[in-house]
Motif scaffolding. Sequence first.
Motif, PDB file in Angstrom:
ATOM      1  N   ARG A  92       0.842  -1.201   0.000  1.00  4.21           N
ATOM      2  CA  ARG A  92       0.000   0.000   0.000  1.00  4.21           C
ATOM      3  C   ARG A  92       0.872   1.243   0.000  1.00  4.21           C
ATOM      4  O   ARG A  92       1.840   1.352   0.749  1.00  4.21           O
ATOM      5  CB  ARG A  92      -0.904   0.000   1.238  1.00  4.21           C
ATOM      6  CG  ARG A  92      -1.889   1.158   1.268  1.00  4.21           C
ATOM      7  CD  ARG A  92      -2.760   1.029   2.515  1.00  4.21           C
ATOM      8  NE  ARG A  92      -3.672   2.129   2.618  1.00  4.21           N
ATOM      9  CZ  ARG A  92      -4.840   2.193   2.010  1.00  4.21           C
ATOM     10  NH1 ARG A  92      -5.218   1.218   1.233  1.00  4.21           N
ATOM     11  NH2 ARG A  92      -5.639   3.221   2.181  1.00  4.21           N
ATOM     12  N   ILE A  93       0.554   2.206  -0.847  1.00  2.00           N
ATOM     13  CA  ILE A  93       1.296   3.444  -0.933  1.00  2.00           C
ATOM     14  C   ILE A  93       0.655   4.478  -0.026  1.00  2.00           C
ATOM     15  O   ILE A  93      -0.552   4.680  -0.056  1.00  2.00           O
ATOM     16  CB  ILE A  93       1.319   3.972  -2.388  1.00  2.00           C
ATOM     17  CG1 ILE A  93       2.035   2.956  -3.297  1.00  2.00           C
ATOM     18  CG2 ILE A  93       2.001   5.317  -2.468  1.00  2.00           C
ATOM     19  CD1 ILE A  93       1.954   3.309  -4.767  1.00  2.00           C
ATOM     20  N   THR A  94       1.452   5.130   0.783  1.00  2.00           N
ATOM     21  CA  THR A  94       0.947   6.231   1.583  1.00  2.00           C
ATOM     22  C   THR A  94       1.667   7.497   1.170  1.00  2.00           C
ATOM     23  O   THR A  94       2.861   7.486   0.888  1.00  2.00           O
ATOM     24  CB  THR A  94       1.162   5.980   3.086  1.00  2.00           C
ATOM     25  OG1 THR A  94       2.556   5.757   3.333  1.00  2.00           O
ATOM     26  CG2 THR A  94       0.380   4.755   3.537  1.00  2.00           C
TER      27      THR A  94
ATOM     28  N   VAL B 154      -3.631   3.409  -6.488  1.00  2.00           N
ATOM     29  CA  VAL B 154      -3.749   2.471  -5.378  1.00  2.00           C
ATOM     30  C   VAL B 154      -5.178   2.393  -4.840  1.00  2.00           C
ATOM     31  O   VAL B 154      -5.703   1.311  -4.614  1.00  2.00           O
ATOM     32  CB  VAL B 154      -2.775   2.844  -4.240  1.00  2.00           C
ATOM     33  CG1 VAL B 154      -2.931   1.898  -3.058  1.00  2.00           C
ATOM     34  CG2 VAL B 154      -1.344   2.823  -4.752  1.00  2.00           C
ATOM     35  N   GLU B 155      -5.815   3.544  -4.620  1.00  2.00           N
ATOM     36  CA  GLU B 155      -7.130   3.550  -3.988  1.00  2.00           C
ATOM     37  C   GLU B 155      -8.266   3.326  -4.997  1.00  2.00           C
ATOM     38  O   GLU B 155      -9.165   2.508  -4.759  1.00  2.00           O
ATOM     39  CB  GLU B 155      -7.354   4.876  -3.254  1.00  2.00           C
ATOM     40  CG  GLU B 155      -6.256   5.252  -2.286  1.00  2.00           C
ATOM     41  CD  GLU B 155      -6.198   4.371  -1.065  1.00  2.00           C
ATOM     42  OE1 GLU B 155      -7.206   3.681  -0.801  1.00  2.00           O
ATOM     43  OE2 GLU B 155      -5.168   4.366  -0.383  1.00  2.00           O
ATOM     44  N   ALA B 156      -8.239   4.064  -6.104  1.00  6.24           N
ATOM     45  CA  ALA B 156      -9.387   4.060  -7.015  1.00  6.24           C
ATOM     46  C   ALA B 156      -9.306   2.997  -8.105  1.00  6.24           C
ATOM     47  O   ALA B 156     -10.346   2.573  -8.620  1.00  6.24           O
ATOM     48  CB  ALA B 156      -9.534   5.444  -7.662  1.00  6.24           C
ATOM     49  N   ARG B 157      -8.111   2.559  -8.466  1.00  6.49           N
ATOM     50  CA  ARG B 157      -7.957   1.590  -9.551  1.00  6.49           C
ATOM     51  C   ARG B 157      -8.746   0.313  -9.267  1.00  6.49           C
ATOM     52  O   ARG B 157      -8.565  -0.342  -8.249  1.00  6.49           O
ATOM     53  CB  ARG B 157      -6.462   1.280  -9.721  1.00  6.49           C
ATOM     54  CG  ARG B 157      -6.077   0.468 -10.956  1.00  6.49           C
ATOM     55  CD  ARG B 157      -6.293   1.226 -12.253  1.00  6.49           C
ATOM     56  NE  ARG B 157      -5.899   2.621 -12.224  1.00  6.49           N
ATOM     57  CZ  ARG B 157      -4.651   3.078 -12.464  1.00  6.49           C
ATOM     58  NH1 ARG B 157      -3.664   2.218 -12.650  1.00  6.49           N
ATOM     59  NH2 ARG B 157      -4.411   4.379 -12.488  1.00  6.49           N
ATOM     60  N   GLY B 158      -9.666  -0.008 -10.162  1.00  4.26           N
ATOM     61  CA  GLY B 158     -10.489  -1.183  -9.986  1.00  4.26           C
ATOM     62  C   GLY B 158     -11.679  -0.977  -9.066  1.00  4.26           C
ATOM     63  O   GLY B 158     -12.506  -1.878  -8.918  1.00  4.26           O
ATOM     64  N   MET B 159     -11.772   0.183  -8.420  1.00  3.63           N
ATOM     65  CA  MET B 159     -12.852   0.468  -7.484  1.00  3.63           C
ATOM     66  C   MET B 159     -13.792   1.552  -7.998  1.00  3.63           C
ATOM     67  O   MET B 159     -14.982   1.533  -7.713  1.00  3.63           O
ATOM     68  CB  MET B 159     -12.275   0.900  -6.134  1.00  3.63           C
ATOM     69  CG  MET B 159     -11.513  -0.188  -5.408  1.00  3.63           C
ATOM     70  SD  MET B 159     -12.581  -1.547  -4.886  1.00  3.63           S
ATOM     71  CE  MET B 159     -13.588  -0.706  -3.673  1.00  3.63           C
ATOM     72  N   SER B 160     -13.252   2.510  -8.732  1.00  8.22           N
ATOM     73  CA  SER B 160     -14.070   3.589  -9.276  1.00  8.22           C
ATOM     74  C   SER B 160     -13.391   4.139 -10.523  1.00  8.22           C
ATOM     75  O   SER B 160     -12.372   4.823 -10.427  1.00  8.22           O
ATOM     76  CB  SER B 160     -14.259   4.718  -8.256  1.00  8.22           C
ATOM     77  OG  SER B 160     -14.876   5.842  -8.879  1.00  8.22           O
ATOM     78  N   ALA B 161     -13.971   3.851 -11.672  1.00 13.07           N
ATOM     79  CA  ALA B 161     -13.409   4.360 -12.918  1.00 13.07           C
ATOM     80  C   ALA B 161     -13.452   5.885 -12.948  1.00 13.07           C
ATOM     81  O   ALA B 161     -12.543   6.535 -13.477  1.00 13.07           O
ATOM     82  CB  ALA B 161     -14.174   3.784 -14.115  1.00 13.07           C
TER      83      ALA B 161
END
Length: 333
Positions: free
Chosen positions: A2-4, A21-28
């Motif tokens: 995980r990148i911080t 890290v956060e949005a990829r695959g979760m929210s286009a």
Amino acid sequence: MRITVDEHAPTADRYRAFAEVEARGMSATYDAWALGVATDPATIALIDELPPAKRQPNLVFSAARFHGAEPGAYEAFAGWLRSHWPEVRRTAETHATQTNEAARCALHLPVLAELQGPLALLEVGASAGLCLYPDRYGYRYSGHAPLDPAGGPSTVVLDCEVRDGGGDGVVAVPSRLPEVVWRAGIDLNPLDVTDPDDLAWLDALIWPEHHDRRERLRAAAAIVASDPPRLVAGDLNERLAALAAEAPQHATLVVLHTAVIAYLDEAARARFAETVRELPGHWLSVEGRGIVPGIAARDDVPNESSDFVLALDGVQRAWAQPHGRALTRVPNP
């Protein structure tokens, strides 16, 4: 891993990391918006008008959505943001990322069900308190029988994929719900689900494509409104010990939090960990790896880069998908 990104890092770096890290695959939508911001000096100049702590992508995008920004291509969003920046900026300055995802109870439940009851739940960073009602929701864990409240099916049903990391000693999926006799929470700005503006802000915090989460928010809010928890305003380090002392003596105290401690600086995290370890009862934490002092992440068990570390009393028990969609159980060392 995980990148911080430090809140004082360049805005372009913060938004690029959020996209990757956060949005990829979760929210286009948020993936595209964040990558767009990262390469757009004009939009970065607007965001940099905010204090560093208020420049986080989740907060800026939620403030925009609160004022009517629609999912779509980055170019359209950037133009909308320029036209509506004064109101977006005011909302970002006065609000916080208080995502209150009831589905996270599916992460908490297997651990809570292990503990001797009845339970007294105290959540830090409680927002509106939706995660204080694990006994009022229904659960559908993959490979296990349906689990519903004793009083009958709930209007909130949480689906969670269960994965085993191999070995022995994994936390068990329960066959019944725990008894909860006291619910309380701390937040810098507690939200009231009966207040239309507070409910609209909770809605804006849900990522654009997550329609199931939006429906669940409304159903969970109705449950909370029918039996409100005790929510106190203030700094969690200042209020924790006193509020914990109000818990019924016959109940097992559980201090819990999800995606909260990351917003504290290092000294405040250390102070919190020291305080909660001295309290009676148990400590249930669900945070990003490396966030909670003294908790070692189990990278010998398969996990996603965005997974959180679920720990009981400072020992990791599972990897958790941040919005409650999946749980990878960790065996004993």
